[in-house]
Design a protein around this motif. Sequence first.
Motif, PDB file in Angstrom:
ATOM      1  N   ARG A 112      33.197  71.210 -50.004  1.00 12.58           N
ATOM      2  CA  ARG A 112      32.902  70.341 -48.865  1.00 12.58           C
ATOM      3  C   ARG A 112      32.426  68.965 -49.347  1.00 12.58           C
ATOM      4  O   ARG A 112      32.823  67.929 -48.791  1.00 12.58           O
ATOM      5  CB  ARG A 112      31.843  70.994 -47.976  1.00 12.58           C
ATOM      6  N   ILE A 113      31.600  68.951 -50.370  1.00 11.49           N
ATOM      7  CA  ILE A 113      31.129  67.684 -50.933  1.00 11.49           C
ATOM      8  C   ILE A 113      32.297  66.920 -51.546  1.00 11.49           C
ATOM      9  O   ILE A 113      32.447  65.714 -51.340  1.00 11.49           O
ATOM     10  CB  ILE A 113      30.052  67.951 -52.002  1.00 11.49           C
ATOM     11  N   ARG A 114      33.135  67.616 -52.297  1.00 13.44           N
ATOM     12  CA  ARG A 114      34.290  66.971 -52.924  1.00 13.44           C
ATOM     13  C   ARG A 114      35.220  66.379 -51.873  1.00 13.44           C
ATOM     14  O   ARG A 114      35.704  65.247 -52.014  1.00 13.44           O
ATOM     15  CB  ARG A 114      35.052  67.982 -53.779  1.00 13.44           C
ATOM     16  N   ASN A 115      35.476  67.109 -50.816  1.00 14.58           N
ATOM     17  CA  ASN A 115      36.367  66.612 -49.767  1.00 14.58           C
ATOM     18  C   ASN A 115      35.778  65.396 -49.071  1.00 14.58           C
ATOM     19  O   ASN A 115      36.504  64.455 -48.716  1.00 14.58           O
ATOM     20  CB  ASN A 115      36.657  67.719 -48.759  1.00 14.58           C
ATOM     21  N   ALA A 116      34.470  65.403 -48.863  1.00 14.50           N
ATOM     22  CA  ALA A 116      33.812  64.243 -48.259  1.00 14.50           C
ATOM     23  C   ALA A 116      33.930  63.037 -49.179  1.00 14.50           C
ATOM     24  O   ALA A 116      34.170  61.904 -48.728  1.00 14.50           O
ATOM     25  CB  ALA A 116      32.344  64.557 -47.978  1.00 14.50           C
ATOM     26  N   ALA A 117      33.780  63.275 -50.478  1.00 16.83           N
ATOM     27  CA  ALA A 117      33.919  62.184 -51.445  1.00 16.83           C
ATOM     28  C   ALA A 117      35.345  61.654 -51.465  1.00 16.83           C
ATOM     29  O   ALA A 117      35.555  60.434 -51.570  1.00 16.83           O
ATOM     30  CB  ALA A 117      33.507  62.668 -52.831  1.00 16.83           C
ATOM     31  N   LEU A 118      36.325  62.540 -51.383  1.00 18.99           N
ATOM     32  CA  LEU A 118      37.724  62.097 -51.342  1.00 18.99           C
ATOM     33  C   LEU A 118      37.939  61.121 -50.193  1.00 18.99           C
ATOM     34  O   LEU A 118      38.579  60.076 -50.351  1.00 18.99           O
ATOM     35  CB  LEU A 118      38.656  63.299 -51.175  1.00 18.99           C
ATOM     36  N   LEU A 132      30.375  77.569 -53.885  1.00 16.96           N
ATOM     37  CA  LEU A 132      31.743  77.101 -53.983  1.00 16.96           C
ATOM     38  C   LEU A 132      32.166  76.355 -52.724  1.00 16.96           C
ATOM     39  O   LEU A 132      32.827  75.333 -52.771  1.00 16.96           O
ATOM     40  CB  LEU A 132      32.678  78.282 -54.256  1.00 16.96           C
ATOM     41  N   THR A 133      31.766  76.887 -51.584  1.00 19.34           N
ATOM     42  CA  THR A 133      32.114  76.252 -50.317  1.00 19.34           C
ATOM     43  C   THR A 133      31.447  74.889 -50.206  1.00 19.34           C
ATOM     44  O   THR A 133      32.075  73.909 -49.809  1.00 19.34           O
ATOM     45  CB  THR A 133      31.697  77.147 -49.142  1.00 19.34           C
ATOM     46  N   ALA A 134      30.180  74.809 -50.574  1.00 13.13           N
ATOM     47  CA  ALA A 134      29.465  73.540 -50.515  1.00 13.13           C
ATOM     48  C   ALA A 134      30.070  72.536 -51.483  1.00 13.13           C
ATOM     49  O   ALA A 134      30.225  71.353 -51.161  1.00 13.13           O
ATOM     50  CB  ALA A 134      27.981  73.768 -50.834  1.00 13.13           C
ATOM     51  N   ARG A 135      30.433  72.989 -52.665  1.00  9.65           N
ATOM     52  CA  ARG A 135      31.034  72.104 -53.661  1.00  9.65           C
ATOM     53  C   ARG A 135      32.339  71.516 -53.133  1.00  9.65           C
ATOM     54  O   ARG A 135      32.585  70.311 -53.266  1.00  9.65           O
ATOM     55  CB  ARG A 135      31.277  72.884 -54.958  1.00  9.65           C
ATOM     56  N   VAL A 142      30.367  53.482 -52.474  1.00  8.05           N
ATOM     57  CA  VAL A 142      29.881  54.673 -51.771  1.00  8.05           C
ATOM     58  C   VAL A 142      28.740  55.311 -52.557  1.00  8.05           C
ATOM     59  O   VAL A 142      28.861  55.524 -53.766  1.00  8.05           O
ATOM     60  CB  VAL A 142      31.021  55.694 -51.588  1.00  8.05           C
ATOM     61  N   SER A 143      27.645  55.605 -51.882  1.00 12.17           N
ATOM     62  CA  SER A 143      26.512  56.253 -52.535  1.00 12.17           C
ATOM     63  C   SER A 143      26.617  57.766 -52.416  1.00 12.17           C
ATOM     64  O   SER A 143      27.310  58.297 -51.533  1.00 12.17           O
ATOM     65  CB  SER A 143      25.199  55.787 -51.896  1.00 12.17           C
ATOM     66  N   LEU A 144      25.903  58.459 -53.284  1.00  6.08           N
ATOM     67  CA  LEU A 144      25.866  59.916 -53.186  1.00  6.08           C
ATOM     68  C   LEU A 144      25.210  60.361 -51.902  1.00  6.08           C
ATOM     69  O   LEU A 144      25.561  61.405 -51.353  1.00  6.08           O
ATOM     70  CB  LEU A 144      25.139  60.496 -54.404  1.00  6.08           C
ATOM     71  N   ARG A 145      24.272  59.582 -51.413  1.00  6.98           N
ATOM     72  CA  ARG A 145      23.626  59.938 -50.142  1.00  6.98           C
ATOM     73  C   ARG A 145      24.624  59.859 -48.987  1.00  6.98           C
ATOM     74  O   ARG A 145      24.585  60.664 -48.065  1.00  6.98           O
ATOM     75  CB  ARG A 145      22.430  59.024 -49.876  1.00  6.98           C
ATOM     76  N   ALA A 146      25.528  58.877 -49.052  1.00  5.74           N
ATOM     77  CA  ALA A 146      26.558  58.764 -48.007  1.00  5.74           C
ATOM     78  C   ALA A 146      27.495  59.961 -48.058  1.00  5.74           C
ATOM     79  O   ALA A 146      27.908  60.489 -47.022  1.00  5.74           O
ATOM     80  CB  ALA A 146      27.339  57.470 -48.187  1.00  5.74           C
ATOM     81  N   VAL A 147      27.835  60.397 -49.264  1.00  5.37           N
ATOM     82  CA  VAL A 147      28.679  61.572 -49.410  1.00  5.37           C
ATOM     83  C   VAL A 147      27.974  62.807 -48.871  1.00  5.37           C
ATOM     84  O   VAL A 147      28.575  63.624 -48.163  1.00  5.37           O
ATOM     85  CB  VAL A 147      29.058  61.782 -50.896  1.00  5.37           C
ATOM     86  N   ALA A 148      26.686  62.941 -49.193  1.00  5.74           N
ATOM     87  CA  ALA A 148      25.909  64.086 -48.708  1.00  5.74           C
ATOM     88  C   ALA A 148      25.884  64.107 -47.191  1.00  5.74           C
ATOM     89  O   ALA A 148      26.052  65.164 -46.560  1.00  5.74           O
ATOM     90  CB  ALA A 148      24.489  64.024 -49.273  1.00  5.74           C
ATOM     91  N   ALA A 196      20.092  66.439 -52.720  1.00  9.77           N
ATOM     92  CA  ALA A 196      19.762  67.295 -53.866  1.00  9.77           C
ATOM     93  C   ALA A 196      20.895  68.257 -54.193  1.00  9.77           C
ATOM     94  O   ALA A 196      21.149  68.552 -55.373  1.00  9.77           O
ATOM     95  CB  ALA A 196      18.474  68.065 -53.596  1.00  9.77           C
ATOM     96  N   LEU A 197      21.596  68.753 -53.171  1.00 11.21           N
ATOM     97  CA  LEU A 197      22.690  69.687 -53.419  1.00 11.21           C
ATOM     98  C   LEU A 197      23.864  68.980 -54.088  1.00 11.21           C
ATOM     99  O   LEU A 197      24.543  69.560 -54.944  1.00 11.21           O
ATOM    100  CB  LEU A 197      23.131  70.348 -52.110  1.00 11.21           C
ATOM    101  N   VAL A 198      24.099  67.734 -53.720  1.00 12.94           N
ATOM    102  CA  VAL A 198      25.152  66.960 -54.384  1.00 12.94           C
ATOM    103  C   VAL A 198      24.818  66.807 -55.863  1.00 12.94           C
ATOM    104  O   VAL A 198      25.678  66.999 -56.740  1.00 12.94           O
ATOM    105  CB  VAL A 198      25.308  65.573 -53.733  1.00 12.94           C
ATOM    106  N   LEU A 199      23.581  66.491 -56.157  1.00 12.59           N
ATOM    107  CA  LEU A 199      23.150  66.359 -57.545  1.00 12.59           C
ATOM    108  C   LEU A 199      23.247  67.692 -58.280  1.00 12.59           C
ATOM    109  O   LEU A 199      23.615  67.735 -59.464  1.00 12.59           O
ATOM    110  CB  LEU A 199      21.719  65.834 -57.603  1.00 12.59           C
TER     111      LEU A 199
END
Length: 208
Positions: A13-19, A8-11, A30-36, A44-47
């Motif tokens: 954190r990823i969402r906030n980075a994407a925001l 949940l924490t990682a999710r 923006v790529s998923l790698r940039a968000v990661a 892989a965790l983003v996926l």
Amino acid sequence: MRSADDDLTARARIRNAALELFGAEGASRVSLRAVAQRAGVSHALVLHHFATKEGLRQACDDYVISLVKGAPDADLGDTAGLAAMLEAGVAVRRYLGRAFLDGTSEAAALFDEIVASTSQWLEQGVREGRVQPSDDPPARAAMYVTWLLAPLAFGEHLARSLGTADVHDMRTLLRFSRAGIEIFTRGVFTDEHALDAWDAVRDERGPR
């Protein structure tokens, strides 16, 4: 072994980075790698959490809209309720502004909901004597909401006009918000000359 809480924490954190990144640059850039990288996690965790960039963007949309609808004491037809939305975190405001510009279906639905609620609020104000009657109540409600949300989409231009580096700075936010409320409360023109001229053009060139 990773726990459910860690997930949940990682999710989040990823969402906030994407925001932050989607709001600043637009999701298409923006790529998923940039968000990661921004979130400090693996690609892989983003996926694992979101599967695709569209899935991540959808999660961001859902989160922002939940904040707007769940703001404490938020009556979306009331200036105070909309102010609560605008006082959300800078990343959220920028993301929402970008969503309106990009035209997501979620942003469209939210805009329509705010306009409908605002229309009811204004009409209640008319009945209570707090709001002037309008010749076109639906159009007025839509224009009122558009004004309140415009800084989200035109922040860069507004900041330049006001001579500030960031329109999301609270002092600037209060400055232009107060100017708008002054216009709505006191008006701009001293008589109906401009309105009469506009009506004359409408009558001459409108549908026959």
